[in-house]
Scaffold this motif. Structure first.
Motif, PDB file in Angstrom:
ATOM      1  N   TYR A  14     -14.992  94.970 108.162  1.00 46.23           N
ATOM      2  CA  TYR A  14     -16.272  94.315 108.444  1.00 46.23           C
ATOM      3  C   TYR A  14     -16.978  93.924 107.144  1.00 46.23           C
ATOM      4  O   TYR A  14     -17.417  92.783 106.988  1.00 46.23           O
ATOM      5  CB  TYR A  14     -17.145  95.259 109.274  1.00 46.23           C
ATOM      6  N   ARG A  18     -17.636  90.110 105.450  1.00 43.59           N
ATOM      7  CA  ARG A  18     -19.001  89.658 105.158  1.00 43.59           C
ATOM      8  C   ARG A  18     -19.245  89.409 103.674  1.00 43.59           C
ATOM      9  O   ARG A  18     -20.036  88.553 103.321  1.00 43.59           O
ATOM     10  CB  ARG A  18     -20.020  90.703 105.639  1.00 43.59           C
ATOM     11  N   ARG A  53     -22.240 100.283 110.906  1.00 46.48           N
ATOM     12  CA  ARG A  53     -22.182  98.901 110.418  1.00 46.48           C
ATOM     13  C   ARG A  53     -23.495  98.523 109.741  1.00 46.48           C
ATOM     14  O   ARG A  53     -23.506  97.916 108.678  1.00 46.48           O
ATOM     15  CB  ARG A  53     -21.915  97.925 111.560  1.00 46.48           C
ATOM     16  N   HIS A 120     -25.112  92.407 119.304  1.00 46.83           N
ATOM     17  CA  HIS A 120     -24.426  91.152 118.972  1.00 46.83           C
ATOM     18  C   HIS A 120     -25.116  90.418 117.826  1.00 46.83           C
ATOM     19  O   HIS A 120     -24.482  90.047 116.840  1.00 46.83           O
ATOM     20  CB  HIS A 120     -24.337  90.256 120.209  1.00 46.83           C
ATOM     21  N   ARG A 121     -26.413  90.207 117.924  1.00 43.02           N
ATOM     22  CA  ARG A 121     -27.132  89.386 116.947  1.00 43.02           C
ATOM     23  C   ARG A 121     -27.485  90.126 115.660  1.00 43.02           C
ATOM     24  O   ARG A 121     -27.429  89.545 114.588  1.00 43.02           O
ATOM     25  CB  ARG A 121     -28.421  88.830 117.546  1.00 43.02           C
ATOM     26  N   HIS A 123     -26.261  93.475 114.742  1.00 41.56           N
ATOM     27  CA  HIS A 123     -25.153  94.274 114.212  1.00 41.56           C
ATOM     28  C   HIS A 123     -23.843  93.494 114.144  1.00 41.56           C
ATOM     29  O   HIS A 123     -22.820  94.037 113.722  1.00 41.56           O
ATOM     30  CB  HIS A 123     -24.980  95.554 115.032  1.00 41.56           C
ATOM     31  N   ASP A 124     -23.873  92.238 114.584  1.00 44.66           N
ATOM     32  CA  ASP A 124     -22.718  91.338 114.467  1.00 44.66           C
ATOM     33  C   ASP A 124     -21.459  91.880 115.143  1.00 44.66           C
ATOM     34  O   ASP A 124     -20.352  91.699 114.658  1.00 44.66           O
ATOM     35  CB  ASP A 124     -22.448  91.038 112.986  1.00 44.66           C
ATOM     36  N   SER A 126     -18.689  92.020 118.168  1.00 44.16           N
ATOM     37  CA  SER A 126     -18.099  91.103 119.139  1.00 44.16           C
ATOM     38  C   SER A 126     -18.378  91.608 120.555  1.00 44.16           C
ATOM     39  O   SER A 126     -18.736  92.782 120.750  1.00 44.16           O
ATOM     40  CB  SER A 126     -16.586  90.996 118.921  1.00 44.16           C
TER      41      SER A 126
END
Length: 167
Positions: A14, A18, A53, A120-121, A123-124, A126
């Protein structure tokens, strides 16, 4: 700490995605491990992967900012992100009001919609990762996220303006 061991490789990947660097990601995750050993969270964590994360992401941002600041001081320059904003008072106030309105809307969402939206928005994660984390199907994740977005679109002025411009 069990979650950290379980998700270590995923967290490295992750951070690597990034911030583009496997060595950076591994070094950063080492720092996160030390941080968790030295100062573990006081309360139980409902979504350990999302927490880890966010912790790793924040640590990466801190390291990058610190390095930029060090370099700027060595070169005699002030980094752009440390400069005063060019906004006037009206723009700053409008931004703060819109942000507060968005946060109120998100807080008012039903619990599951809010969880899915934030995972989702913010902590990115899926949809598949969210489904696994929350113990629900990917289809339910999709439905909760869609409902959250619809509510935000209906109640948040910047979203309504965007919808009027692009029907």
């Amino acid at each position: 700490m069990a979650a950290l061991a379980l998700h270590y490789d995923d967290l490295v990947d992750y951070i690597k995605r990034r911030f583009h660097g496997r060595d950076f990601a591994r070094d950063l995750m080492h720092e996160v491990c030390v941080q968790m050993l030295e100062k573990p969270p006081r309360d139980p964590i409902a979504t350990p992967l999302a927490f880890l994360r966010k912790t790793a992401f924040n640590r990466a941002i801190d390291r990058i900012r610190a390095e930029r600041t060090r370099q700027a001081h060595l070169n005699g320059h002030v980094p752009e992100y440390l400069s005063v904003d060019d906004w006037d008072g009206a723009q700053a106030l409008d931004f703060e009001q819109q942000l507060a309105a968005l946060l109120d809307i998100i807080q008012a969402l039903p619990v599951r919609q809010r969880q899915v939206f934030l995972l989702h928005r913010i902590h990115d994660m899926s949809q598949r990762e969210i489904a696994e984390e929350l113990g629900i199907s990917v289809n339910m994740v999709t439905q909760h996220f869609g409902r959250a977005m619809k509510t935000i679109g209906q109640h948040w002025e910047p979203a309504r303006r965007a919808l009027r411009k692009n029907p």
